[in-house]
Design an enzyme around this catalytic site. Structure first.
Site, PDB file in Angstrom:
ATOM      1  N   ASP A 102       8.620   6.407  -4.264  1.00 27.29           N
ATOM      2  CA  ASP A 102       7.569   7.173  -2.520  1.00 27.29           C
ATOM      3  C   ASP A 102       8.777   7.331  -1.706  1.00 27.29           C
ATOM      4  O   ASP A 102       8.231   8.130  -0.921  1.00 27.29           O
ATOM      5  CB  ASP A 102       7.181   5.837  -2.467  1.00 27.29           C
ATOM      6  CG  ASP A 102       5.491   5.740  -2.468  1.00 27.29           C
ATOM      7  OD1 ASP A 102       5.356   6.528  -2.395  1.00 27.29           O
ATOM      8  OD2 ASP A 102       5.079   4.407  -2.078  1.00 27.29           O
ATOM      9  N   GLN A 156       1.105   0.208  -2.444  1.00 25.93           N
ATOM     10  CA  GLN A 156       0.311   1.043  -1.338  1.00 25.93           C
ATOM     11  C   GLN A 156       0.527   0.808  -0.161  1.00 25.93           C
ATOM     12  O   GLN A 156       0.265  -0.345  -0.039  1.00 25.93           O
ATOM     13  CB  GLN A 156      -0.693   1.006  -2.032  1.00 25.93           C
ATOM     14  CG  GLN A 156      -2.093   2.305  -1.392  1.00 25.93           C
ATOM     15  CD  GLN A 156      -1.631   3.450  -1.240  1.00 25.93           C
ATOM     16  OE1 GLN A 156      -1.057   3.729  -2.460  1.00 25.93           O
ATOM     17  NE2 GLN A 156      -2.288   4.524  -0.175  1.00 25.93           N
ATOM     18  N   LYS A 203      -4.046   8.300  -7.818  1.00 22.43           N
ATOM     19  CA  LYS A 203      -2.940   8.120  -9.042  1.00 22.43           C
ATOM     20  C   LYS A 203      -2.697   7.867 -10.214  1.00 22.43           C
ATOM     21  O   LYS A 203      -2.265   7.765 -10.873  1.00 22.43           O
ATOM     22  CB  LYS A 203      -1.927   6.905  -7.831  1.00 22.43           C
ATOM     23  CG  LYS A 203      -1.279   7.660  -6.957  1.00 22.43           C
ATOM     24  CD  LYS A 203      -0.941   6.584  -5.746  1.00 22.43           C
ATOM     25  CE  LYS A 203      -0.431   7.099  -4.314  1.00 22.43           C
ATOM     26  NZ  LYS A 203      -0.570   6.361  -3.114  1.00 22.43           N
TER      27      LYS A 203
HETATM   28  N1  GUN Z   1      -0.436   5.606   2.128  1.00 17.89           N
HETATM   29  C1  GUN Z   1      -0.948   6.346   2.153  1.00 17.89           C
HETATM   30  N2  GUN Z   1       0.482   7.589   1.733  1.00 17.89           N
HETATM   31  C2  GUN Z   1       0.811   6.521   0.726  1.00 17.89           C
HETATM   32  C3  GUN Z   1       1.974   6.832   0.251  1.00 17.89           C
HETATM   33  O1  GUN Z   1       2.308   7.952  -0.184  1.00 17.89           O
HETATM   34  N3  GUN Z   1       2.626   5.976  -0.585  1.00 17.89           N
HETATM   35  C4  GUN Z   1       2.266   4.608   0.010  1.00 17.89           C
HETATM   36  N4  GUN Z   1       3.299   3.400  -0.899  1.00 17.89           N
HETATM   37  N5  GUN Z   1       0.943   4.335   0.782  1.00 17.89           N
HETATM   38  C5  GUN Z   1       0.724   5.240   1.398  1.00 17.89           C
END
Ligand code: GUN
Length: 283
Positions: free
Chosen positions: A119, A96, A52
């Site tokens: 998100d 996350q 990211k």
């Molecule tokens: N963990 C796995 N996929 C995601 C996601 O798309 N967003 C977040 N915040 N955590 C994750």
């Protein structure tokens, strides 16, 4: 034989366009900012977070990283979220998941400002999607929709079968298809006659997390197959939730694993962050 929907190529094309949008925003004095919060040492999460950050950098987005130790308390995390909610440089906040067991994930997600919920996990964002007035759409399902758009697929009146009812993919993607006037069925672990449901579908969206559970022979001739699953099997090979080779013989379009939906998730995160920054300009 079906055509591939190449998520890697679509993601690259969208990221190029987004980099241009970011340049334009910068000319108005706005640098889109994404805060990424990681608690603990989960190796998969570390990889995602670093992907990211790199994607932000490549697109010109300011990436504000917060790597916190595994013993961070819930209160400390909530304080950080509060600070980020009030930080004018930050347009999007991503915490996350999964979080360590001593932290209540729902409580943390609820603390993120809906104005920065890139998100799309906050109950406000989910509720807005459910009533047909979406704010931020969650990234993986939004990526699925962009893939369908990339082949000019018109969902109006089509039979969509979603396999999987998770809050992250199954439920929101079903709502997004409904938004586009599809007739949507959500199948799950208690569904009887899964093969029968899948066999009726014009579009199959597989998001169960079980390697090759959906058999190619179930797929209707000419259907579109979107495989959200990424499962590691023997010899570190990655496979989807759909039996690819046999499904590809029946489908008109199909997404590969890897290189299908996967690269779209981060792309849509960047997209949402830029959207949020643009609203900063408008507001
Ligand atoms: N963990 C796995 N996929 C995601 C996601 O798309 N967003 C977040 N915040 N955590 C994750």
């Amino acid at each position: 034989m079906s055509k591939l929907i190449d998520g890697k190529a679509l993601a690259a094309q969208m990221r190029e366009q987004m980099a241009v949008r970011v340049e334009k925003l910068k000319e108005t004095g706005i640098v889109p900012g994404l805060a990424v919060v990681l608690v603990g040492e989960d190796p998969a999460s570390r990889v995602y977070v670093s992907m990211k950050e790199k994607a932000c950098e490549a697109t010109g987005i300011f990436s504000d990283e917060h790597k916190l130790p595994a013993d961070t308390t819930q209160q400390e995390l909530l304080q950080l979220v509060d600070r980020l909610n009030n930080d004018p440089r930050i347009d999007g906040i991503l915490v996350q998941l999964p979080l360590p067991d001593h932290i209540d994930e729902d409580c943390v997600i609820n603390a993120i400002s809906p104005l920065k919920d890139v998100d799309g996990f906050h109950p406000y964002s989910v509720g807005c999607l459910a009533i047909g007035n979406p704010t931020f759409r969650s990234c993986t399902p939004y990526g699925v929709m962009k893939m369908l758009e990339s082949i000019d697929y018109d969902l109006n009146g089509k039979e969509v079968v979603v396999v999987g009812r998770s809050n992250i993919v199954g439920k929101p993607v079903a709502l997004m298809c409904l938004e586009q006037n599809a007739t949507v069925t959500i199948c799950h672990s208690r569904t009887q006659n899964l093969a029968g449901h899948v066999g009726r579908a014009d579009v199959v969206i597989a998001a169960v997390g079980r390697p090759e559970m959906i058999k190619g022979e179930w797929i209707k001739e000419g259907a579109v197959v979107i495989d959200v699953g990424i499962n590691r099997v023997a010899d570190k090979k990655l496979v989807g939730d759909v039996e690819f080779a046999t499904a590809a013989e029946k489908a008109s379009y199909i997404t590969p694993v890897p290189g299908g939906v996967g690269p779209m998730t981060i792309t849509m995160l960047l997209f949402n962050t830029i959207q949020s920054a643009s609203q900063r300009v408008a507001g």
